[in-house]
Motif scaffolding. Structure first.
Motif, PDB file in Angstrom:
ATOM      1  N   SER A   1       2.587  20.025 -11.784  1.00  0.00           N
ATOM      2  CA  SER A   1       3.498  20.789 -11.991  1.00  0.00           C
ATOM      3  C   SER A   1       4.939  20.002 -12.494  1.00  0.00           C
ATOM      4  N   MET A   2       5.097  19.890 -13.666  1.00  0.00           N
ATOM      5  CA  MET A   2       6.184  19.266 -14.426  1.00  0.00           C
ATOM      6  C   MET A   2       7.614  19.998 -14.093  1.00  0.00           C
ATOM      7  N   ASP A   3       7.277  21.302 -14.232  1.00  0.00           N
ATOM      8  CA  ASP A   3       8.358  22.308 -13.931  1.00  0.00           C
ATOM      9  C   ASP A   3       8.969  21.962 -12.653  1.00  0.00           C
TER      10      ASP A   3
ATOM     11  N   ALA B   1       7.437   9.269 -12.786  1.00  0.00           N
ATOM     12  CA  ALA B   1       6.366  10.029 -12.880  1.00  0.00           C
ATOM     13  C   ALA B   1       6.418  11.194 -13.901  1.00  0.00           C
ATOM     14  N   TYR B   2       7.767  11.857 -14.051  1.00  0.00           N
ATOM     15  CA  TYR B   2       7.904  12.928 -14.897  1.00  0.00           C
ATOM     16  C   TYR B   2       7.738  12.271 -16.248  1.00  0.00           C
ATOM     17  N   LEU B   3       8.565  11.414 -16.478  1.00  0.00           N
ATOM     18  CA  LEU B   3       8.587  10.551 -17.871  1.00  0.00           C
ATOM     19  C   LEU B   3       7.160   9.998 -18.304  1.00  0.00           C
ATOM     20  N   ASN B   4       6.462   9.265 -17.429  1.00  0.00           N
ATOM     21  CA  ASN B   4       4.836   8.975 -17.638  1.00  0.00           C
ATOM     22  C   ASN B   4       4.313  10.197 -18.219  1.00  0.00           C
ATOM     23  N   GLN B   5       4.124  11.318 -17.415  1.00  0.00           N
ATOM     24  CA  GLN B   5       3.389  12.446 -17.819  1.00  0.00           C
ATOM     25  C   GLN B   5       3.758  12.875 -19.247  1.00  0.00           C
ATOM     26  N   LYS B   6       5.194  12.994 -19.396  1.00  0.00           N
ATOM     27  CA  LYS B   6       5.641  13.779 -20.681  1.00  0.00           C
ATOM     28  C   LYS B   6       5.119  12.733 -21.929  1.00  0.00           C
ATOM     29  N   TYR B   7       5.353  11.316 -21.721  1.00  0.00           N
ATOM     30  CA  TYR B   7       5.161  10.585 -22.963  1.00  0.00           C
ATOM     31  C   TYR B   7       3.751  10.022 -23.040  1.00  0.00           C
ATOM     32  N   LYS B   8       2.873  10.426 -22.243  1.00  0.00           N
ATOM     33  CA  LYS B   8       1.518   9.779 -22.338  1.00  0.00           C
ATOM     34  C   LYS B   8       0.980  10.102 -23.760  1.00  0.00           C
ATOM     35  N   LYS B   9       1.125  11.225 -24.411  1.00  0.00           N
ATOM     36  CA  LYS B   9       0.605  11.555 -25.767  1.00  0.00           C
ATOM     37  C   LYS B   9       1.764  11.695 -26.650  1.00  0.00           C
ATOM     38  N   GLN B  10       3.102  11.337 -26.530  1.00  0.00           N
ATOM     39  CA  GLN B  10       3.971  11.534 -27.671  1.00  0.00           C
ATOM     40  C   GLN B  10       4.376  10.291 -27.878  1.00  0.00           C
TER      41      GLN B  10
ATOM     42  N   ALA C   1       1.050  -1.309  -0.001  1.00  0.00           N
ATOM     43  CA  ALA C   1       0.066  -0.012   0.031  1.00  0.00           C
ATOM     44  C   ALA C   1       1.088   1.231  -0.010  1.00  0.00           C
ATOM     45  N   ALA C   2       1.989   1.141   0.645  1.00  0.00           N
ATOM     46  CA  ALA C   2       2.979   2.238   0.928  1.00  0.00           C
ATOM     47  C   ALA C   2       3.352   2.815  -0.680  1.00  0.00           C
ATOM     48  N   ALA C   3       3.730   1.592  -1.544  1.00  0.00           N
ATOM     49  CA  ALA C   3       4.500   1.744  -2.608  1.00  0.00           C
ATOM     50  C   ALA C   3       3.379   2.222  -3.661  1.00  0.00           C
ATOM     51  N   ARG C   4       1.979   1.896  -3.261  1.00  0.00           N
ATOM     52  CA  ARG C   4       1.299   2.464  -4.443  1.00  0.00           C
ATOM     53  C   ARG C   4       0.748   4.010  -4.194  1.00  0.00           C
ATOM     54  N   GLU C   5       0.816   4.049  -2.747  1.00  0.00           N
ATOM     55  CA  GLU C   5       0.271   5.598  -2.542  1.00  0.00           C
ATOM     56  C   GLU C   5       1.574   6.532  -2.808  1.00  0.00           C
ATOM     57  N   PHE C   6       3.161   6.079  -2.890  1.00  0.00           N
ATOM     58  CA  PHE C   6       4.100   6.860  -3.360  1.00  0.00           C
ATOM     59  C   PHE C   6       4.095   7.293  -4.623  1.00  0.00           C
ATOM     60  N   TRP C   7       3.636   5.928  -5.449  1.00  0.00           N
ATOM     61  CA  TRP C   7       3.499   6.065  -6.777  1.00  0.00           C
ATOM     62  C   TRP C   7       2.354   7.222  -7.166  1.00  0.00           C
ATOM     63  N   ARG C   8       1.027   6.932  -6.353  1.00  0.00           N
ATOM     64  CA  ARG C   8       0.214   7.940  -6.715  1.00  0.00           C
ATOM     65  C   ARG C   8       0.378   9.468  -6.500  1.00  0.00           C
ATOM     66  N   PHE C   9       1.261   9.584  -5.356  1.00  0.00           N
ATOM     67  CA  PHE C   9       1.622  11.000  -5.034  1.00  0.00           C
ATOM     68  C   PHE C   9       2.653  11.410  -6.105  1.00  0.00           C
ATOM     69  N   SER C  10       3.358  10.654  -6.505  1.00  0.00           N
ATOM     70  CA  SER C  10       4.567  11.154  -7.532  1.00  0.00           C
ATOM     71  C   SER C  10       3.754  11.631  -8.909  1.00  0.00           C
ATOM     72  N   ASN C  11       2.888  10.768  -9.307  1.00  0.00           N
ATOM     73  CA  ASN C  11       2.336  11.044 -10.437  1.00  0.00           C
ATOM     74  C   ASN C  11       1.258  12.193 -10.594  1.00  0.00           C
TER      75      ASN C  11
END
Length: 235
Positions: free
Chosen positions: A54-56, A106-115, A38-48
């Motif tokens: 704010s990707m910046d 999370a940064y890379l996940n956000q950037k390449y969702k639609k690229q 559960a900790a790992a999943r919460e950590f992942w959700r927070f990062s994403n």
């Protein structure tokens, strides 16, 4: 042959919340204990969630290569700013050694969702034999080999790596992707046939994400140089 090296994924390194760390980012401690999964999943959700907002801000943190006192303050401010990304306003501690990898993923996940997936395979490796031979201590060489392994996986299997970063930790999709990566990971390990190397799923994701982010920065810089040269040639 290296393709038969076994990559064993062992129990999660991420401790039950709140995770203790020698240094790192943390929110006020409510001492609420949950399972490592559960900790790992919460950590992942927070990062994403925070990277999406704010990707910046995420990039500014990732560009700082030294985890010093100033970095600790910056990350603490970052987690407090995006504390609403935690379910029901819950509070948790982040392990410093996992924070950067999770945020990079999370940064890379956000950037390449639609690229389109970037061609990291076109980039030269930073982990050369010359660089390895220049290292003095056994610890330095061990860290070098681990990071060389992570970079190799990301360079050769960029699409799968990005799918891994998007998958929820401890879920069926993550397990399936690790299964797909298994033969390629074995080929990237500089060890003998039949050896077994153990990683936690969370630590392996983090290592690969950091390698991917470093590759991304070099890839973006190389693309900018190429565009500038082409533009200059046309003018």
């Amino acid at each position: 042959m290296k393709s038969f090296v076994v990559i064993a994924l062992v129990a999660p390194l991420l401790a039950a919340l709140p995770a203790q760390a020698k240094t790192g980012s943390h929110l006020p401690d409510d001492r609420t204990s949950v399972s490592p999964e559960a900790a790992a999943r919460e950590f992942w959700r927070f990062s994403n969630c925070s990277a999406k907002r704010s990707m910046d801000s995420a990039r500014v943190l990732l560009e700082n290569r030294e985890w010093d006192e100033k970095m600790d303050e910056d990350v603490t401010a970052f987690t407090k700013k995006y504390r609403s990304c935690l379910p029901n306003g819950s509070q948790m501690r982040f392990q410093a050694e996992l924070f950067r990898g999770s945020l990079a993923a999370a940064y890379l996940n956000q950037k390449y969702k639609k690229q389109p997936v970037p061609n990291y395979g076109s980039m030269p490796t930073t982990y050369t034999k010359t660089a390895f031979d220049a290292l003095g201590t056994k610890s330095e060489r061990a860290q070098f080999m681990i990071r060389a392994f992570a970079e190799c996986v990301v360079r050769t299997q960029t699409a799968l790596a990005l799918h891994l970063f998007a998958s929820k930790p401890t879920g069926k999709q993550e397990k399936a992707i690790f299964g797909q990566l298994q033969p390629y990971m074995g080929a990237c390990l500089p060890v003998e046939n039949g050896d077994q190397v153990k990683f936690t799923a969370m630590s392996l994701r983090g290592l690969m994400a950091e390698a991917a982010y470093d590759m991304e920065m070099r890839y973006v810089a190389a693309q900018a140089v190429r565009i500038k040269e082409e533009t200059g040639a046309e003018s």
